[in-house]
Design a protein around this motif. Structure first.
Motif, mmCIF file in Angstrom:
data_model
loop_
_atom_site.group_PDB
_atom_site.id
_atom_site.type_symbol
_atom_site.label_atom_id
_atom_site.label_comp_id
_atom_site.label_asym_id
_atom_site.label_seq_id
_atom_site.Cartn_x
_atom_site.Cartn_y
_atom_site.Cartn_z
ATOM 1 N N LYS A 415 0.819 -1.215 0.000
ATOM 2 C CA LYS A 415 0.000 0.000 0.000
ATOM 3 C C LYS A 415 0.849 1.260 0.000
ATOM 4 O O LYS A 415 0.514 2.254 -0.649
ATOM 5 N N CYS A 416 1.971 1.254 0.715
ATOM 6 C CA CYS A 416 2.782 2.460 0.834
ATOM 7 C C CYS A 416 3.768 2.632 -0.323
ATOM 8 O O CYS A 416 4.507 3.615 -0.367
ATOM 9 N N ALA A 417 3.792 1.706 -1.273
ATOM 10 C CA ALA A 417 4.748 1.799 -2.385
ATOM 11 C C ALA A 417 4.573 3.121 -3.125
ATOM 12 O O ALA A 417 3.457 3.540 -3.414
ATOM 13 N N ASN A 418 5.678 3.782 -3.419
ATOM 14 C CA ASN A 418 5.622 5.063 -4.117
ATOM 15 C C ASN A 418 6.756 5.167 -5.137
ATOM 16 O O ASN A 418 7.569 4.250 -5.278
ATOM 17 N N THR A 419 6.814 6.286 -5.821
ATOM 18 C CA THR A 419 7.783 6.473 -6.901
ATOM 19 C C THR A 419 9.206 6.451 -6.379
ATOM 20 O O THR A 419 10.118 5.961 -7.060
ATOM 21 N N TYR A 420 9.438 6.987 -5.186
ATOM 22 C CA TYR A 420 10.789 7.007 -4.624
ATOM 23 C C TYR A 420 11.310 5.586 -4.424
ATOM 24 O O TYR A 420 12.444 5.260 -4.767
ATOM 25 N N GLY A 421 10.469 4.743 -3.858
ATOM 26 C CA GLY A 421 10.865 3.354 -3.649
ATOM 27 C C GLY A 421 11.039 2.613 -4.959
ATOM 28 O O GLY A 421 11.984 1.843 -5.132
ATOM 29 N N SER A 422 10.114 2.836 -5.898
ATOM 30 C CA SER A 422 10.188 2.157 -7.189
ATOM 31 C C SER A 422 11.463 2.501 -7.938
ATOM 32 O O SER A 422 12.148 1.621 -8.468
ATOM 33 N N LEU A 423 11.798 3.792 -7.984
ATOM 34 C CA LEU A 423 13.012 4.217 -8.690
ATOM 35 C C LEU A 423 14.259 3.670 -8.016
ATOM 36 O O LEU A 423 15.195 3.210 -8.683
ATOM 37 N N THR A 424 14.285 3.687 -6.688
ATOM 38 C CA THR A 424 15.442 3.152 -5.959
ATOM 39 C C THR A 424 15.611 1.660 -6.229
ATOM 40 O O THR A 424 16.716 1.180 -6.492
ATOM 41 N N GLY A 425 14.495 0.922 -6.177
ATOM 42 C CA GLY A 425 14.559 -0.511 -6.454
ATOM 43 C C GLY A 425 15.028 -0.792 -7.869
ATOM 44 O O GLY A 425 15.790 -1.737 -8.104
ATOM 45 N N PHE A 426 14.578 0.019 -8.819
ATOM 46 C CA PHE A 426 15.007 -0.134 -10.213
ATOM 47 C C PHE A 426 16.507 0.040 -10.339
ATOM 48 O O PHE A 426 17.196 -0.783 -10.967
ATOM 49 N N ILE A 427 17.040 1.098 -9.747
ATOM 50 C CA ILE A 427 18.479 1.391 -9.853
ATOM 51 C C ILE A 427 19.301 0.323 -9.155
ATOM 52 O O ILE A 427 20.311 -0.169 -9.695
ATOM 53 N N VAL A 428 18.904 -0.053 -7.947
ATOM 54 C CA VAL A 428 19.656 -1.056 -7.181
ATOM 55 C C VAL A 428 19.677 -2.394 -7.918
ATOM 56 O O VAL A 428 20.736 -3.014 -8.083
ATOM 57 N N GLY A 429 18.514 -2.852 -8.374
ATOM 58 C CA GLY A 429 18.444 -4.135 -9.075
ATOM 59 C C GLY A 429 19.250 -4.131 -10.362
ATOM 60 O O GLY A 429 19.992 -5.080 -10.645
ATOM 61 N N LEU A 430 19.127 -3.052 -11.141
ATOM 62 C CA LEU A 430 19.862 -2.968 -12.411
ATOM 63 C C LEU A 430 21.360 -2.940 -12.184
ATOM 64 O O LEU A 430 22.124 -3.635 -12.872
ATOM 65 N N PHE A 431 21.808 -2.163 -11.195
ATOM 66 C CA PHE A 431 23.250 -2.071 -10.935
ATOM 67 C C PHE A 431 23.826 -3.417 -10.507
ATOM 68 O O PHE A 431 24.859 -3.865 -11.030
ATOM 69 N N LEU A 432 23.180 -4.062 -9.540
ATOM 70 C CA LEU A 432 23.708 -5.335 -9.041
ATOM 71 C C LEU A 432 23.692 -6.408 -10.133
ATOM 72 O O LEU A 432 24.594 -7.251 -10.185
ATOM 73 N N ARG A 433 22.686 -6.380 -11.001
ATOM 74 C CA ARG A 433 22.632 -7.369 -12.077
ATOM 75 C C ARG A 433 23.732 -7.126 -13.112
ATOM 76 O O ARG A 433 24.452 -8.047 -13.504
ATOM 77 N N VAL A 434 23.882 -5.893 -13.561
ATOM 78 C CA VAL A 434 24.902 -5.583 -14.568
ATOM 79 C C VAL A 434 26.300 -5.769 -13.991
ATOM 80 O O VAL A 434 27.212 -6.263 -14.666
ATOM 81 N N ALA A 435 26.475 -5.409 -12.716
ATOM 82 C CA ALA A 435 27.787 -5.548 -12.078
ATOM 83 C C ALA A 435 28.208 -7.008 -11.957
ATOM 84 O O ALA A 435 29.401 -7.314 -11.849
ATOM 85 N N GLY A 436 27.240 -7.910 -11.982
ATOM 86 C CA GLY A 436 27.557 -9.333 -11.914
ATOM 87 C C GLY A 436 28.075 -9.886 -13.226
ATOM 88 O O GLY A 436 28.601 -11.004 -13.270
ATOM 89 N N GLY A 437 27.937 -9.122 -14.318
ATOM 90 C CA GLY A 437 28.439 -9.558 -15.623
ATOM 91 C C GLY A 437 27.481 -10.492 -16.336
ATOM 92 O O GLY A 437 26.560 -11.044 -15.735
ATOM 93 N N GLU A 438 27.697 -10.650 -17.623
ATOM 94 C CA GLU A 438 26.903 -11.574 -18.437
ATOM 95 C C GLU A 438 27.764 -12.086 -19.588
ATOM 96 O O GLU A 438 27.944 -11.398 -20.598
#
Length: 548
Positions: A415-438
C-alpha cells in the motif's frame, strides 16, 4: 545444400493459411479502429481460446529447440526452462491474474502508472522491451536454423520471411488475430512434435542404451548456487510478462482468467515432453552412421541445432516437413505475442499516457501498428547475430526477474509503495545485475561475488540477491518517504515526484467544490427515497454523491 522444393512449398502453404486465418480473425478489430479491441479483444475470451492462446504463447521456437538442446547436451536436470516458466505461469494464474483482471486494466503497466506516475511507469517498460526482444530473437533464431538445416534455405531469408508473416497478421488484427491463429498453431505443434519421435527413435543410428545412465544429467555441487538462481529466475521472471496478462485481461471474468492460466501451464508443460525426447534421441545417436558431415562428437554450437538435425537425419522427409510445420507454428504463436505485447504497452502507456494524452483511438491504433513493425524487425536482427537459442530463452527472463518481478509484487500488494521506492529498487536491481556480468553478452563482472570462478563466472545466486535487494529497496524507501512526508517531518516542497503533494491538492480541490454545493435535501423531500435506497442528492446536479 540444395533447397528442398517440396518442403518449401509445404511451408509456404502453411504460412499462407496462417496469414489468411489471422487477417480474417482480426477483421472485427480492423474495422472498428478501437485500440481497446486490439489490446484486449473486447474482453471476450472464453476458457478454450484463452488457455490455448496462452499455452501457444509460451511454446515458441526457443521453448522447443532450447529444451531439446539442454536435454541432449546437459541432461534432464538442466532442462529446467519449461518447468520453471510453467510453474511461474501457474502461480501467476492463482495469485495475480484474478486481481489484475478484476481491475480491468488495458495493460499490466496501467497499475504502475496509476501508482508511480506515467514517467516511472514508462521507465519500467524497458526491461519488458528487452525481454520481448530476446524472446522474439530466440524463437526466430530457432526457426531460422530449422529451415536452413532441413530445407536448405538461407537462414537470413528464413528469419525475415517468418518475422514478416507474424508481423503482417498482428499488424491488421491485434489480439483477435493472434489468439485465433494461436489455436490453430497449437494443433500443428502437437501433431508435428509427437509424430517425429517414433520415426527418429527407430532409426538404426539411434541406440538409447548409450544414454541410459546419462540422460538425467548431473548437478556438480559447485553449481548448486547457479542452479538455484536459474530456477528462481525462471519461475518468478516468467510471471510479470505483458504477453501473459494481455490474455488474462481479455478473459470474460477473473475466475476464467485464473483457470485459463492453470490449464495453459499444463498444456505447455506437456508440449515440452516431445522436444525433450528429441534431445535424448539426439544424444543417443551415432552421428557417424548418418549423413551428417559435421564434427563428432557434437560441439556446443551444434547442440543448439539438435532438434532440426534429428528431423533432417533421422526422420523421413515427409515427417521432417511436418516437424518443421510444428516449429513454424511455435514461432508464429510466440513471435506475434511478443510484438503485440510490446506494441500495446508502447501505444497505451508510453505514447498516449506520456506524450499524447489527447490522442485519438485511430492515432493509437497506428502507433501500435508502427511499433509492431519496429519490434518485429529488431527481434529478427538479434536472431541473426546471436548464437545459442537456449541462451536467449533463459536470458529473456533475466531483467524481468531482477527488476520487474519485485516491482509487480509491490505495486499490487504494498500500500505504501511510491515512486521514490520504485526508482530506488530499479536502480539497485539494475546495478547489481549488470555488475555481476553476463558472458552471453560479453559483459565482464564488476563485482565478483562469493564462489566466483575464473572459468565459469558467478556461481553465487547473485541474480536472486539483486532481486531481493531491489524488493527491499522498494519497501524500505517507500515506507520511510511516506512517513517523512505524511507526518510533516519533511516539507512537501521536497516531494519532487509529487507523490503526496498532488494528493493534498486533490483533497483541497474536492473540499472546495463540496463547499460550493447547495445544502442537501432533507428526508422531507419526496425524491429522498428512490428505489428503496437512501440517497443524498445535490439540487444543482441531481447526481448521487453518497449512498447508504
Amino acid at each position: 545444400m540444395a533447397v528442398n522444393v517440396l518442403g518449401l512449398v509445404a511451408i509456404g502453404v502453411f504460412y499462407v493459411i496462417i496469414l489468411i486465418i489471422g487477417i480474417v480473425a482480426g477483421r472485427k478489430s480492423t474495422k472498428s479502429n478501437d485500440a481497446e479491441e486490439l489490446f484486449v479483444a473486447n474482453r471476450s475470451f472464453g476458457l478454450f481460446v484463452a488457455s490455448f492462446t496462452t499455452a501457444a504463447t509460451m511454446v515458441g521456437g526457443g521453448y522447443i529447440n532450447g529444451t531439446a538442446e539442454a536435454m541432449g547436451r546437459d541432461g534432464m536436470v538442466w532442462a529446467i526452462g519449461p518447468i520453471g516458466y510453467n510453474i511461474g505461469m501457474a502461480i501467476a494464474g492463482i495469485v495475480i491474474a484474478p486481481k489484475v483482471r478484476s481491475m480491468e486494466f488495458s495493460t499490466i503497466f496501467d497499475p504502475f502508472q496509476q501508482k508511480y506516475g506515467n514517467r516511472m511507469g514508462g521507465l519500467l517498460f524497458f526491461p519488458e522491451l528487452l525481454g520481448d526482444l530476446f524472446w522474439e530473437a530466440a524463437i526466430l533464431g530457432a526457426l531460422g536454423t530449422t529451415l536452413s538445416i532441413v530445407l536448405g534455405l538461407d537462414m537470413t531469408m528464413s528469419v525475415i520471411v517468418s518475422a514478416c508473416v507474424a508481423v503482417v497478421y498482428t499488424f491488421f488484427g491485434g489480439l483477435y488475430a493472434v489468439a485465433y491463429t494461436d489455436v490453430i498453431q497449437l494443433f500443428f505443434m502437437g501433431i508435428g512434435l509427437v509424430l517425429a519421435i517414433p520415426f527418429a527413435a527407430k532409426n538404426p543410428a539411434v541406440d538409447l542404451s548409450r544414454v541410459e545412465n546419462t540422460w538425467t544429467g548431473q548437478l556438480d555441487p559447485q553449481f548448486i548456487g547457479l542452479y538455484i538462481d536459474t530456477i528462481c529466475m525462471l519461475i518468478m521472471g516468467g510471471m510479470p510478462w505483458q504477453a501473459l496478462y494481455q490474455r488474462v485481461l481479455a478473459c470474460k471474468s477473473p475466475t476464467l482468467a485464473r483457470n485459463a492460466c492453470l490449464l495453459a501451464a499444463v498444456i505447455s508443460l506437456l508440449l515440452a515432453i516431445p522436444p525433450a525426447a528429441v534431445g535424448v534421441i539426439g544424444s543417443a545417436t551415432d552421428w557417424n552412421a548418418t549423413d551428417f558431415k559435421g564434427n563428432v562428437p557434437l560441439d556446443y554450437k551444434q547442440w543448439t541445432h539438435i532438434f532440426p538435425m534429428v528431423l533432417q537425419y533421422l526422420c523421413p522427409m515427409s515427417v521432417s516437413i511436418i516437424g518443421i510445420g510444428a516449429v513454424s507454428a511455435a514461432v508464429m504463436s510466440s513471435a506475434d505475442s511478443c510484438v503485440l505485447a510490446t506494441g500495446s504497452v508502447f501505444a497505451n502507456n508510453i505514447y498516449k499516457n506520456i506524450f499524447r494524452p489527447k490522442a485519438t483511438q485511430r492515432e493509437i491504433v497506428w502507433v501500435l501498428r508502427g511499433t509492431i513493425i519496429v519490434v518485429g524487425s529488431a527481434g529478427a536482427a538479434i536472431a541473426l547475430t546471436v548464437g545459442s537459442v537456449y541462451g536467449l530463452f533463459i536470458l529473456c527472463a533475466d531483467l524481468m526477474y531482477v527488476i520487474q518481478f519485485p516491482q509487480l509484487v509491490c505495486v499490487l500488494w504494498l500500500k505504501c509503495a511510491n515512486t521514490y521506492g520504485s526508482l530506488t529498487g530499479f536502480i539497485v536491481g539494475l546495478f547489481l545485475r549488470v555488475a555481476g556480468g553476463e558472458p552471453f553478452l560479453s559483459i565482464d563482472s564488476l563485482i565478483k561475488y562469493p564462489m566466483h570462478h575464473e572459468e565459469y563466472g558467478q556461481l553465487f545466486p547473485f541474480k536472486t540477491l539483486a532481486m531481493l535487494c531491489s524488493l527491499f529497496s522498494i519497501i524500505g524507501v517507500s515506507y520511510v518517504t511516506e512517513r517523512l512526508f505524511t507526518h510533516g517531518t519533511l516539507s512537501k516542497k521536497f516531494d519532487i515526484f509529487r507523490c503526496y503533494t498532488e494528493k493534498e491538492e486533490e483533497q483541497k480541490t474536492g473540499d472546495a467544490e463540496m463547499e460550493k454545493k447547495e445544502p442537501l435535501m432533507t428526508n422531507t423531500d419526496p425524491d429522498f427515497f428512490e428505489n428503496g435506497r437512501f440517497e443524498l442528492r445535490t439540487r444543482n446536479q441531481g447526481k448521487s454523491i453518497n449512498s447508504f
